[in-house]
Each structure stands twice: as structure tokens, then as C-alpha cells.
Design a protein around this motif. Structure first.
Motif, PDB file in Angstrom:
ATOM      1  N   VAL A   1       5.421 -31.066 -27.380  1.00 52.17           N
ATOM      2  CA  VAL A   1       4.174 -30.593 -28.130  1.00 52.17           C
ATOM      3  C   VAL A   1       4.160 -29.057 -28.114  1.00 52.17           C
ATOM      4  CG1 VAL A   1       1.776 -30.246 -28.617  1.00 52.17           C
ATOM      5  CG2 VAL A   1       2.656 -32.703 -28.208  1.00 52.17           C
TER       6      VAL A   1
ATOM      7  N   LEU B   1       2.210 -25.895 -29.698  1.00 56.65           N
ATOM      8  CA  LEU B   1       1.115 -25.264 -30.648  1.00 56.65           C
ATOM      9  C   LEU B   1       1.306 -23.472 -30.645  1.00 56.65           C
ATOM     10  CD1 LEU B   1      -1.896 -27.342 -29.738  1.00 56.65           C
ATOM     11  CD2 LEU B   1      -0.318 -27.727 -31.370  1.00 56.65           C
TER      12      LEU B   1
ATOM     13  N   ILE C   1      -3.052 -21.733 -33.345  1.00 58.91           N
ATOM     14  CA  ILE C   1      -3.870 -22.544 -33.927  1.00 58.91           C
ATOM     15  C   ILE C   1      -5.316 -22.141 -34.003  1.00 58.91           C
ATOM     16  CG2 ILE C   1      -4.842 -25.183 -33.759  1.00 58.91           C
ATOM     17  CD1 ILE C   1      -2.147 -25.211 -34.634  1.00 58.91           C
TER      18      ILE C   1
ATOM     19  N   THR D   1      -2.472 -21.394 -28.280  1.00 54.69           N
ATOM     20  CA  THR D   1      -0.995 -21.633 -28.216  1.00 54.69           C
ATOM     21  C   THR D   1      -0.578 -22.355 -26.795  1.00 54.69           C
ATOM     22  OG1 THR D   1      -0.419 -19.467 -29.502  1.00 54.69           O
ATOM     23  CG2 THR D   1       1.305 -20.230 -28.119  1.00 54.69           C
TER      24      THR D   1
ATOM     25  N   ILE E   1      -3.732 -32.293 -32.152  1.00 57.40           N
ATOM     26  CA  ILE E   1      -2.447 -32.743 -31.352  1.00 57.40           C
ATOM     27  C   ILE E   1      -2.282 -34.212 -31.781  1.00 57.40           C
ATOM     28  CG2 ILE E   1      -1.273 -33.452 -29.186  1.00 57.40           C
ATOM     29  CD1 ILE E   1      -2.591 -31.106 -27.970  1.00 57.40           C
TER      30      ILE E   1
ATOM     31  N   CYS F   1      -2.701 -35.563 -34.626  1.00 60.31           N
ATOM     32  CA  CYS F   1      -2.603 -35.668 -36.113  1.00 60.31           C
ATOM     33  C   CYS F   1      -3.868 -36.375 -36.771  1.00 60.31           C
ATOM     34  CB  CYS F   1      -1.307 -36.371 -36.615  1.00 60.31           C
ATOM     35  SG  CYS F   1       0.119 -35.517 -36.085  1.00 60.31           S
TER      36      CYS F   1
ATOM     37  N   SER G   1       0.841 -23.080 -36.467  1.00 65.21           N
ATOM     38  CA  SER G   1       1.782 -23.935 -36.546  1.00 65.21           C
ATOM     39  C   SER G   1       1.957 -25.191 -35.310  1.00 65.21           C
ATOM     40  CB  SER G   1       3.134 -23.314 -36.797  1.00 65.21           C
ATOM     41  OG  SER G   1       3.335 -22.433 -35.961  1.00 65.21           O
ATOM     42  N   TYR G   2       2.449 -26.189 -35.518  1.00 65.90           N
ATOM     43  CA  TYR G   2       2.532 -27.436 -34.733  1.00 65.90           C
ATOM     44  C   TYR G   2       3.739 -28.046 -34.973  1.00 65.90           C
ATOM     45  CZ  TYR G   2       1.377 -32.003 -32.778  1.00 65.90           C
ATOM     46  OH  TYR G   2       1.267 -33.319 -31.877  1.00 65.90           O
TER      47      TYR G   2
ATOM     48  N   ASP H   1       8.248 -29.589 -37.558  1.00 62.16           N
ATOM     49  CA  ASP H   1       7.097 -29.183 -37.973  1.00 62.16           C
ATOM     50  C   ASP H   1       6.205 -30.230 -38.481  1.00 62.16           C
ATOM     51  OD1 ASP H   1       4.924 -27.734 -38.990  1.00 62.16           O
ATOM     52  OD2 ASP H   1       6.211 -26.267 -40.091  1.00 62.16           O
TER      53      ASP H   1
END
Lengths: 410, 239
Positions: free
Chosen positions: B5, B7, B10, B28, B54, B56, B64-65, B71
Motif C-alpha cells: 500500500v 498513500l 491523502i 503519506t 485503504i 476501498c 493518490s493511492y 493506481d
């Protein structure tokens, strides 16, 4: 396998809220039952009408005397006895498409057989009458021209008369007293049921025209040859309108009716009357079905209401399903299927209730009913459709749920 | 090697009418395979929001993730459902089992929503229940199970699709100490089996079991540290 899973889920959730589900589908049950009963009764009535149309005999025209005009007030049809046996003979002879022109006299009489009496229509006819109507003899025989000519004291009776006057005993050879004359029963007609006006066509006694004249039109009448009706059979249905015109021409000529003077007779098309009745009935049925259909609509709204409650109650369940990979369309499908299944179960119950009611109530009232598999299938299809329509909104609401609620609501 | 993961910057704002609340600001972080991460912080610090982004379940307002370097935020809703189904396993504080399904059916839920067809989903669900030691209670309804047992069923449900990341929101918050320990040892066992675990907790003792603790306050990461008792795996941190 997957759809089975959804059906299992739906059934489970319907069962989990049994009372609520039952209440929700009550509207559907009533709606389907109501539509079913209406349709069953209507179909029964229409089947009856078409049987009556058949029993009328085909290609028949009824020629009746016109109404008396007493100082501008027109009286009931037949108040003048303008038609005669010779008119009937003339019609048969002069109008090409006329196959039979059968004269008829009749009147309501109280008749007696031994110790029983009965009030019924006593009709004087010639053998052509039976031929025109297509009526068959069930027992014994019809009378013939010779018996008509010899003013025979014989009678052919309908099934109802046989039942009412002879109580199931053999009527053949027994006597019926009409006024002061006794008639011997020579035949019993096959059962025909009601005509389109609801009159029992088996509640009638036929005697030779010549014999009936004595009491039916009276000896003292100015016109001893008068008849009440001339039944005309044409050789095809197509020729009926033109034949009607030809009959009118012949009669106007014979009765010396000139120019614009009114006819002293009228011509009716029996089939047309029955068909008009059938059409009217069909429209009435449609209207009543629509009204019954409204209860189905109300039922659908009830189901939608319950489904909406169910959706908001199950936000958590929906959230869980979404969190573990259900797509919005999976959720939509689940709730839609639940609504459809709920309504289909309601439809099935309605079918049972409607069928039971249609069997019990109208038969108690003596109405004929007609019930078939097609109607059952349509009932089920209708309820599923209602479920689909009214399940869409709740299902959509469920599918739109934000999966994040599952963590927020904690 | 790409992180499981990643991030970057965010932000997440929740709107309540005209007001908007900053649930996460400029977060981040990376999480690598096999890590056991505890997210700590006071109520309202954004822990659950972080978990749902995280996992979803929720979409960040900006940032961005990347999951496995891919992405996530450009993917379709349908793909998100699939990610939740296959990549993540969720465990909630209040268990969130479906009350009308048996333990086995609850565990089978993620298998039901799999797009591909498994040859023997029941055996798979049974195996997952065996892993949490509840093989003997498969046909029990949630109401017939104790809190600890329900949470074990929930863990079995979370791992039945062999996800990359187990996301647990206060998994022991509703449990007493001894059942808490059972759950924690099951999680530790799963982690030894290679599963990446991220859990949100108030409980310092639970956080202490993790090898990395991320502290949140007012939506921002204020602490990211490897705990002393870490075993192996590297910890990537920008702080």
C-alpha cells in the motif's frame, strides 16, 4: 447455483419477518384474488353468452308486429297483430334468401298436469320453427304438418316443464291441461339453458299453431290468421341485411304501406342483439378488471413500502455485503428478487384464495364460472411484474448505499 | 520492491451540511507485505477513515493511492468491489456477522461474491473456520456463539479469500481480555503465515503486539515507529 443462493437469501429474509411479509403481500393476495374472481365470472358469463348465441340458431331474423299508435303514443310491440300466417308463407315464397319463415303465437298460461300446476309460455308453432331454431328432440317426437293441419291436441315440452310438472317421471303420453283443453305430451326437447335475456328456454310448451290459435289470439279477433312473430332463417349470415330489406319490401307491399308511412312490423337480428350484449359485457368486464387491478397496484405500493423499510433496516447487512465484495448490481439483484419473490408468493396465495372464492361464491349464486391454467399463469406473471416494478426503487436505494457506512456506523 | 500500500498526500473531508470536517490531512505512508501495523490515536483522529480508504470502502478527497503499484483511485466501482473481495479482509469491532446465516455461511460470504467460480467453496470456508479453531461450530448461528467466537468467525470470513491485507477496526474492542488474547494470537498466527495485518486500536497492549505503530491526531500522522519487539521485515517510513 448463484441465483439459487439469491433465492435462498430472499426466502430467508422473507421468513425472518414473517408477519411483516404476510401483511405486505396482503394487498397482492387480495388484488390477484379479485382480478381472478372477476375474470372467472366474466369468462363464465361470456361462455354462457356464446352458448346462447349458438342456441339461438344461426342466421335468424325475428319479424314482429309493430306498435300500435294511439293518438301519438306508441304502444308495446305486438299490440297490433299485423302479421299473419299468410305473411309467413309469402316471405318463404317471395324472398329468395329466406329458407324458412316460421309463424309463432304464444302466451303466458297456467298449465296443469294432474295435481301440479305451472305458469309458462305456451307457444303455437309449425314444425319449421324447430328446424329454424335447430332444436332437437330428446325424447318422443316433434309434431308434423298433418298434426298441425288437423288441430291435434298434442304438446312438445321443454326440459323445465318435464321437471316441474312431472317431477322426473316419464312425461310422454301424459296429459297437460291448458285452459280447458287437454294435450298429450308427445316429445321432450333437448336442454338449451338460458337465452341472452336470461329467460329459461326450456320453460316452454309447444303445441301446433292451429291448436294455439284458439286461446292465444282469440277467435273473436278481427284477424283470425294473426301470429305474434315470424321467425325467418336465411341461407347465410352475409345475406341477413339484404334479406331484412327484402322482407320489409314484401311486407309493406302486402300491408299496403305507401311512401313514408311507418312500417307496422319490425325486424330484429337475434345474433346481433346477442353480440351487442356480449360486447357490452366485455367492456363491463374490462372496467371491473381494471378496478380489481387497482387493488393490485395498491398492493404493489404496500410491498414497496415494506421493502423500503427493509432496506433502511438492513443498511448494516448491505454494508457488510459491500465490504466483502458485493457489487451494487449484486445488492440490487438481491432486493429486487426479494420483492419479486414476495409478490409471487402473494400471487400464489391470491390464486388459491381467488380460485376457492370463484369456486364457492358464484356457484352458490348460480353464476357460471370459467377457470383455466392460462388465467393462473397470467395471475402469477402479473404479481411478479408488480414485484419487479415496485421492487425497483427499494433495490436501487439499496444498491446506492455507500459502503463506508459500515465503518462509520460503528 | 513496490509497497503493498502506498498513500500519497491523502486528504479526506467529511461534509455535514455546510460544514466540512477534515478527517485526514496529507497522509503519506507505505505498508509492505508481511507487516503488522497498529494505527493508534484518540477518537476522531481519522483512524477508521484511514482504514476505509485503504480498504476501498471510501474515496479520499484528494491524494493518490497505489496498491501493488497500481493506481486504485482511477479504477471503476466494479473493480473496487473486486478489490474488496479479493485483496482485503475486514474485521470489525462489533463482528458484523449476518445474523440469519450460519457461521459457515458467514465465512462463505466473500466466496459468494467472487467473480470466478471455485470448485469447492464449502471446503474452503470450512478450512478457514478450522484455521480459527471453530471447525466444530460451523452450523451455529451467530446468536449461538460467544463474542470471541463470533469475532473468530469474522476473522475466518476476512481470510477466506486469501487477501493481501487484513484490515481490523478495533477487533478486540468489544471483547474481554482473555478472548482478546485469543483473537490477537490468531492474528499473530496469520501474520506468521505471511498475511499483512493493519489494525486500529485504542488498546496500548494490542498496539504493543504490532511491529509498527502509526499514531494519528486530527487526521495527520504524528508518529510512525517500529516497536521494540519487531521480528524481521523492514519498515519503510518517511518520518
Amino acid at each position: 447455483m448463484r441465483s439459487l443462493g439469491y433465492i435462498y437469501l430472499a426466502l430467508q429474509s422473507i421468513r425472518a419477518h414473517m408477519l411483516r411479509s404476510v401483511l405486505a403481500v396482503t394487498g397482492i393476495v387480495i388484488g390477484i384474488a379479485a382480478v381472478l374472481i372477476v375474470v372467472a365470472v366474466a369468462e363464465g358469463a361470456r361462455a354462457e353468452i356464446s352458448r346462447q348465441i349458438n342456441s339461438l340458431g344461426s342466421n335468424l331474423l325475428l319479424v314482429q308486429p309493430g306498435a300500435q299508435n294511439a293518438q301519438g303514443v306508441r304502444q308495446q310491440a305486438g299490440t297490433v297483430l299485423s302479421l299473419t300466417t299468410t305473411d309467413a308463407l309469402a316471405l318463404a315464397r317471395e324472398v329468395p334468401d329466406v329458407v324458412i319463415a316460421a309463424p309463432f303465437v304464444g302466451g303466458q298460461k297456467t298449465v296443469i298436469a294432474r295435481d301440479l300446476n305451472w305458469s309458462t309460455l305456451v307457444a303455437g308453432v309449425t314444425p319449421e320453427f324447430f328446424e329454424a331454431r335447430g332444436w332437437r328432440i330428446a325424447e318422443g317426437q316433434l309434431f308434423n304438418q298433418d298434426q298441425v293441419a288437423s288441430v291435434a291436441k298434442i304438446a312438445v315440452i321443454g326440459r323445465t316443464i318435464a321437471r316441474e310438472l312431472f317431477r322426473g317421471g316419464d312425461p310422454l303420453g301424459r296429459f297437460i291441461r291448458i285452459d280447458r283443453t287437454s294435450y298429450v305430451v308427445v316429445g321432450v326437447l333437448a336442454e338449451k339453458g338460458q337465452d341472452f335475456t336470461g329467460r329459461d328456454q326450456d320453460d316452454v310448451i309447444f303445441i301446433p299453431l292451429s291448436s294455439a290459435r284458439i286461446f292465444a289470439t282469440g277467435r273473436s279477433q278481427a284477424n283470425p290468421d294473426a301470429v305474434h312473430t315470424i321467425l325467418v332463417k336465411t341461407d347465410s349470415a352475409q345475406s341477413m341485411t339484404t334479406v331484412g330489406g327484402a322482407i320489409a319490401d314484401v311486407l309493406r307491399q302486402r300491408h299496403r304501406i305507401m311512401g313514408h308511412k311507418d312500417d307496422d312490423f319490425r325486424i330484429q337480428n337475434l345474433i346481433q342483439i346477442a353480440q351487442t350484449r356480449d360486447r357490452t359485457y366485455r367492456q363491463f368486464t374490462l372496467l371491473v378488471s381494471a378496478l380489481a387491478g387497482i387493488s393490485l397496484l395498491v398492493g404493489g405500493i404496500g410491498v414497496m413500502n415494506i421493502m423500503l423499510v427493509s432496506v433502511s433496516e438492513r443498511f448494516n447487512e448491505i454494508g457488510i455485503r459491500l465490504a466483502f465484495g458485493a457489487r451494487p448490481q449484486d445488492i440490487r439483484r438481491q432486493f429486487l428478487l426479494e420483492a419479486v419473490l414476495l409478490c409471487t408468493i402473494g400471487g400464489l396465495l391470491g390464486l388459491i384464495v381467488g380460485y376457492a372464492c370463484a369456486r364457492v361464491v358464484p356457484s352458490a349464486l348460480g353464476w357460471p364460472i370459467e377457470f383455466n391454467e392460462g388465467m393462473a399463469l397470467i395471475a402469477i406473471a402479473c404479481s411478479s411484474l408488480v414485484g419487479t416494478i415496485f421492487g425497483l426503487l427499494p433495490a436501487e436505494r439499496a444498491a446506492r448505499l455507500d459502503p463506508a457506512v459500515i465503518l462509520r456506523s460503528v | 520492491m513496490t509497497s503493498l500500500v502506498a498513500l500519497e498526500h491523502i486528504h479526506k473531508q467529511h461534509r455535514f451540511g455546510s460544514q466540512s470536517v477534515h478527517a485526514l490531512s496529507d497522509v503519506t505512508m507505505q505498508i509492505d507485505r508481511g507487516e503488522f501495523v497498529a494505527v493508534v490515536g484518540p477518537s476522531g483522529s481519522g483512524k477508521s477513515t484511514l482504514l476505509s480508504i485503504i480498504g476501498c470502502l471510501d474515496r479520499p478527497s484528494s491524494g493518490s493511492y497505489f496498491l501493488h503499484g497500481q493506481d486504485v483511485l482511477v479504477q471503476s466501482r466494479r473493480r473496487w468491489s473486486e478489490l474488496r473481495n479479493r485483496r482485503f479482509g475486514f474485521v470489525f469491532q462489533n463482528f458484523n456477522l449476518l445474523p440469519r446465516l450460519t457461521a459457515l455461511e458467514n465465512v462463505g460470504l466473500p466466496l459468494f461474491y467472487r467473480r470466478d467460480r471455485l470448485r469447492n467453496p464449502i471446503a474452503r470456508a470450512r478450512a478457514a473456520l478450522d484455521r480459527v479453531g471453530l471447525g466444530s461450530r460451523m452450523q451455529h448461528m451467530p446468536s449461538q456463539l460467544s463474542g470471541g467466537e463470533q469475532q473468530r468467525v469474522a476473522v475466518a470470513r476476512a481470510i477466506v479469500n486469501e487477501p493481501d491485507l487484513l484490515l481490523a477496526d478495533e477487533p478486540t474492542g468489544a471483547l474481554d481480555t482473555s478472548t482478546r488474547d485469543t483473537i490477537l494470537s490468531i492474528l499473530a498466527e496469520l501474520r506468521r503465515g505471511g498475511l499483512t495485518v493493519m489494525l486500529v486500536t485504542h488498546d496500548a497492549e494490542v498496539a504493543g503486539r504490532a511491529q509498527r505503530t502509526i499514531g494519528l491526531r486530527d487526521g495527520a500522522v504524528v508518529d510512525d515507529s517500529k516497536t521494540s519487539c519487531t521480528s524481521s521485515t523492514s519498515t519503510v517510513s518517511e518520518f
